[in-house]
Design an enzyme around this catalytic site. Structure first.
Site, PDB file in Angstrom:
ATOM      1  N   LYS A 135       0.830  -1.212   0.000  1.00  0.00           N
ATOM      2  CA  LYS A 135       0.000   0.000   0.000  1.00  0.00           C
ATOM      3  C   LYS A 135       0.859   1.255   0.000  1.00  0.00           C
ATOM      4  CE  LYS A 135      -4.406  -1.683   1.511  1.00  0.00           C
ATOM      5  NZ  LYS A 135      -5.595  -1.543   2.317  1.00  0.00           N
TER       6      LYS A 135
ATOM      7  N   LYS B 156     -10.631  -4.027  -3.511  1.00  0.00           N
ATOM      8  CA  LYS B 156     -11.597  -2.928  -3.437  1.00  0.00           C
ATOM      9  C   LYS B 156     -11.032  -1.644  -3.995  1.00  0.00           C
ATOM     10  CE  LYS B 156     -13.215  -3.258   1.159  1.00  0.00           C
ATOM     11  NZ  LYS B 156     -12.409  -2.313   1.883  1.00  0.00           N
TER      12      LYS B 156
ATOM     13  N   LYS C  23      -4.775 -10.263  -6.601  1.00  0.00           N
ATOM     14  CA  LYS C  23      -5.941 -10.353  -5.711  1.00  0.00           C
ATOM     15  C   LYS C  23      -7.036  -9.371  -6.147  1.00  0.00           C
ATOM     16  CE  LYS C  23      -6.350  -8.109  -1.735  1.00  0.00           C
ATOM     17  NZ  LYS C  23      -6.887  -7.662  -0.442  1.00  0.00           N
TER      18      LYS C  23
HETATM   19  P1  ATP Z   1      -8.160  -3.102  -0.361  1.00  0.00           P
HETATM   20  O1  ATP Z   1      -7.706  -3.810  -1.559  1.00  0.00           O
HETATM   21  O2  ATP Z   1      -8.682  -1.734  -0.605  1.00  0.00           O
HETATM   22  O3  ATP Z   1      -7.225  -3.213   0.796  1.00  0.00           O
HETATM   23  P2  ATP Z   1      -9.769  -5.371   0.150  1.00  0.00           P
HETATM   24  O4  ATP Z   1     -10.582  -5.681  -1.036  1.00  0.00           O
HETATM   25  O5  ATP Z   1      -8.566  -6.193   0.452  1.00  0.00           O
HETATM   26  O6  ATP Z   1      -9.436  -3.833   0.130  1.00  0.00           O
HETATM   27  P3  ATP Z   1     -10.478  -5.304   2.931  1.00  0.00           P
HETATM   28  O7  ATP Z   1     -11.362  -4.335   3.623  1.00  0.00           O
HETATM   29  O8  ATP Z   1      -9.023  -5.093   3.119  1.00  0.00           O
HETATM   30  O9  ATP Z   1     -10.745  -5.362   1.383  1.00  0.00           O
HETATM   31  O10 ATP Z   1     -10.844  -6.779   3.330  1.00  0.00           O
HETATM   32  C1  ATP Z   1     -12.047  -7.196   3.892  1.00  0.00           C
HETATM   33  C2  ATP Z   1     -12.068  -8.707   4.025  1.00  0.00           C
HETATM   34  O11 ATP Z   1     -12.168  -9.306   2.735  1.00  0.00           O
HETATM   35  C3  ATP Z   1     -10.816  -9.310   4.664  1.00  0.00           C
HETATM   36  O12 ATP Z   1     -11.178 -10.393   5.501  1.00  0.00           O
HETATM   37  C4  ATP Z   1     -10.025  -9.800   3.485  1.00  0.00           C
HETATM   38  O13 ATP Z   1      -9.175 -10.861   3.831  1.00  0.00           O
HETATM   39  C5  ATP Z   1     -11.127 -10.248   2.549  1.00  0.00           C
HETATM   40  N1  ATP Z   1     -10.706 -10.171   1.152  1.00  0.00           N
HETATM   41  C6  ATP Z   1     -10.331  -9.050   0.500  1.00  0.00           C
HETATM   42  N2  ATP Z   1     -10.040  -9.325  -0.777  1.00  0.00           N
HETATM   43  C7  ATP Z   1     -10.225 -10.659  -0.934  1.00  0.00           C
HETATM   44  C8  ATP Z   1     -10.094 -11.549  -2.040  1.00  0.00           C
HETATM   45  N3  ATP Z   1      -9.701 -11.117  -3.226  1.00  0.00           N
HETATM   46  N4  ATP Z   1     -10.363 -12.864  -1.860  1.00  0.00           N
HETATM   47  C9  ATP Z   1     -10.767 -13.315  -0.639  1.00  0.00           C
HETATM   48  N5  ATP Z   1     -10.920 -12.523   0.437  1.00  0.00           N
HETATM   49  C10 ATP Z   1     -10.659 -11.209   0.309  1.00  0.00           C
END
Ligand code: ATP
Ligand code: LTN
Length: 328
Positions: A114, A198, A195
């Site tokens: 990040k 968001k 991955k």
């Molecule tokens: P960012 O990429 O903005 O950090 P994010 O999509 O990783 O956001 P988070 O708020 O960090 O979202 O994660 C929320 C939950 O979703 C966490 O438990 C994280 O492990 C899970 N998660 C996030 N992305 C994935 C993914 N691609 N596959 C499975 N689980 C995920």
């Protein structure tokens, strides 16, 4: 009756929630709700570790609360609240910052990823994991259901808690991650080696939970696959693997059953069937979401009750930790 083990988890109210968040986290919270005493948090203090627009952040908090409920979190079984409504999170976070060697934070892969994307790296981004440790430790959570990417943060939480207990006496429960094998890491449709995230806004990358059904179907039909033809759970072919993963988690069945189901079919059929199960999952979530957001007052009242309940538990732990280090 034996006490149910405590669970804590959270999601940041930033970006647009996607099927990875649902399959890796939210859906698992819902499935296991009866087994545990659950605390589900909207971690807005974590969201501000990167710049956020204030009005948008406020709206995203409500949106995420409604999504938790729309996905099936029940207020009878779970406490749902906003992190900043319970001041103990920031307070214990500070104490833990003062107990955590900087080198531990520097090693975090999420921090490295990040911070590489930020023009100015804020101190809060580096301290993100100690705040997350505070979240979990305040509730004496035994389990933390998350996606794969959060494993390292939970290991750090354990290290911080063990160090504190060692220095000041037994204070914190040492938590364990709960990571399901299937769908712990959903990849981007446009780039199946990265991955699904968001914060990635590229069109065709994610499957948003609140997305328009037609656009979602289109994105799935355009998902990047390879030039092969076999539909098998082969990690060497990440695009097909990712689609099969999504399918398995939503439609059920073993890998062998799913491979048999798609035997002799082409990628077009696979994508169509994935789109069908995804849309069938999202439709009731979107309907419920629209009902819930129609009454902002009710949603705020739910969050106020959640914060009250969470504060009772959190304040007791905070006081113990303060006293251990010689405060109060
Ligand atoms: P960012 O990429 O903005 O950090 P994010 O999509 O990783 O956001 P988070 O708020 O960090 O979202 O994660 C929320 C939950 O979703 C966490 O438990 C994280 O492990 C899970 N998660 C996030 N992305 C994935 C993914 N691609 N596959 C499975 N689980 C995920
Ligand atoms: N870092 C987590 C969000 C989060 C969290 C938590 C998850 C903040 N505090 C406590 C579990 C337990 C993420 O998903 N990015």
């Amino acid at each position: 009756m034996t006490k149910r083990p405590r669970v804590f988890s959270g999601i940041q109210p930033s970006g647009t929630l996607h099927i990875g968040n649902y399959l890796g986290a939210l859906h698992n919270w819902v499935i296991d709700q009866d087994k545990y005493d659950n605390f589900f948090c909207i971690v807005d203090l974590h969201a501000i570790t990167v710049p956020q627009d204030p009005a948008q952040l406020r709206a995203k908090v409500r949106e995420l609360a409604a999504l938790y409920l729309a996905c099936g979190i029940s207020l009878e079984k779970s406490t749902v609240f906003v992190q900043s409504h319970v001041s103990a999170h920031a307070e214990l976070g500070w104490v833990l910052n003062c107990q955590t060697p900087i080198g531990w934070l520097n090693r975090m892969t999420q921090f490295k990823d990040k911070s590489a994307k930020q023009e100015t790296v804020l101190a809060g981004l580096m301290n993100y994991p100690t705040l997350m440790a505070a979240d979990i430790l305040l509730y004496a959570a035994e389990y933390v259901p998350v996606g794969e990417d959060q494993k390292q943060h939970i290991e750090l939480t354990r290290d911080v808690a063990e160090r504190f207990n060692h220095l000041y006496g037994e204070t914190f429960v040492i938590p364990k991650p709960l990571i399901r094998e299937v769908a712990a890491r959903i990849m981007g449709l446009d780039e199946p080696t990265a991955k699904m995230s968001k914060s990635t806004t590229a069109l065709g990358h994610a499957i948003p939970l609140l997305g328009d059904p037609k656009a979602t179907r289109k994105a799935i039909m355009r998902a990047v696959t390879d030039s092969g033809a076999e539909i098998t759970f082969d990690r060497e072919r990440p695009g097909v693997h990712n689609l099969l993963n999504i399918y398995q988690k939503l439609a059920g069945g073993t890998q062998a059953e799913i491979e048999a189901h798609f035997a002799g079919q082409g990628y077009g059929t696979l994508k169509r069937e994935v789109a069908d199960v995804v849309l069938a999952t999202l439709e009731p979530i979107q309907t419920r979401y629209n009902e819930l957001t129609a009454d902002a007052g009710e949603l705020d009242a739910i969050l106020a009750r959640g914060a009250e309940r969470a504060s009772e538990v959190a304040n007791a732990t905070l006081l113990r930790a303060y006293q251990r280090v010689g405060l109060r």
